[in-house]
Write a protein that holds these residues in place. Structure first.
Motif, PDB file in Angstrom:
ATOM      1  N   VAL A  36      -6.219   6.482   3.035  1.00 28.76           N
ATOM      2  CA  VAL A  36      -5.803   6.099   4.259  1.00 28.76           C
ATOM      3  C   VAL A  36      -7.094   6.279   5.306  1.00 28.76           C
ATOM      4  O   VAL A  36      -7.545   7.486   5.425  1.00 28.76           O
ATOM      5  CB  VAL A  36      -4.516   6.598   4.551  1.00 28.76           C
ATOM      6  CG1 VAL A  36      -4.175   6.161   6.168  1.00 28.76           C
ATOM      7  CG2 VAL A  36      -3.550   6.255   3.893  1.00 28.76           C
ATOM      8  N   LEU A  59       1.133  10.393   4.942  1.00 29.57           N
ATOM      9  CA  LEU A  59       0.832  10.066   3.766  1.00 29.57           C
ATOM     10  C   LEU A  59       1.796  10.703   2.655  1.00 29.57           C
ATOM     11  O   LEU A  59       2.454  10.089   1.902  1.00 29.57           O
ATOM     12  CB  LEU A  59      -0.754  10.188   3.567  1.00 29.57           C
ATOM     13  CG  LEU A  59      -1.111   9.661   2.119  1.00 29.57           C
ATOM     14  CD1 LEU A  59      -0.552   8.043   1.942  1.00 29.57           C
ATOM     15  CD2 LEU A  59      -2.639   9.679   2.143  1.00 29.57           C
ATOM     16  N   LEU A  87       0.740   0.573   4.595  1.00 26.60           N
ATOM     17  CA  LEU A  87       0.080   0.116   5.574  1.00 26.60           C
ATOM     18  C   LEU A  87       1.003   0.101   6.876  1.00 26.60           C
ATOM     19  O   LEU A  87       1.012   0.536   7.997  1.00 26.60           O
ATOM     20  CB  LEU A  87      -0.889  -1.068   5.535  1.00 26.60           C
ATOM     21  CG  LEU A  87      -1.833  -1.639   6.591  1.00 26.60           C
ATOM     22  CD1 LEU A  87      -2.786  -0.653   6.596  1.00 26.60           C
ATOM     23  CD2 LEU A  87      -1.851  -3.050   6.428  1.00 26.60           C
ATOM     24  N   VAL A 103      -5.695   0.533   4.065  1.00 26.73           N
ATOM     25  CA  VAL A 103      -5.230   1.675   2.942  1.00 26.73           C
ATOM     26  C   VAL A 103      -6.017   1.016   1.639  1.00 26.73           C
ATOM     27  O   VAL A 103      -5.913  -0.246   1.632  1.00 26.73           O
ATOM     28  CB  VAL A 103      -3.804   1.424   2.801  1.00 26.73           C
ATOM     29  CG1 VAL A 103      -3.179   2.092   1.309  1.00 26.73           C
ATOM     30  CG2 VAL A 103      -2.972   1.922   3.879  1.00 26.73           C
TER      31      VAL A 103
END
Length: 117
Positions: A36, A59, A87, A103
């Motif tokens: 990310v 995340l 995302l 992403v």
């Protein structure tokens, strides 16, 4: 050298993810590295793009319910849908003026797929 406010900076965090996709009658297990990337112009008062701990925590929260799961049971039909979901889920956790840039999913063979915001 110019001011850092004219430069773009990125910060990335990665985590492993193991999932299963079903295509027709076939089952496919995939191990990914999920990356990310957040981006912003200039840096904040602490000379960072975003707080890595906050981005990692977001995340981790998004990946936890996916680990080891059959993604079609969650309405995801492949890696593109998975990356798009991540995302959408993670974008609100990147505080302005930074934003979620992308992403990426990288499989065990080094093949990389990127979804840009």
């Amino acid at each position: 050298m110019g001011s850092t406010s004219t430069l773009h900076f990125e910060a990335a965090v990665t985590r492993p993810l193991s999932v299963v996709f079903r295509t027709g009658e076939a089952w496919e297990g995939h191990d990914y590295t999920v990356e990310v990337v957040a981006m912003r112009r200039g840096l904040d008062g602490f000379d960072v793009v975003v707080d890595f701990r906050d981005l990692e925590a977001a995340l981790d929260r998004s990946l936890a319910p996916l680990q080891g799961r059959l993604l079609s049971e969650l309405g995801l039909d492949g890696p593109l849908a998975l990356a798009q979901r991540l995302l959408a889920e993670l974008a609100p956790f990147v505080p302005a003026p930074a934003h979620l840039k992308e992403v990426a999913l990288t499989d065990g063979r080094g093949r990389r797929m990127v979804v840009l915001s």
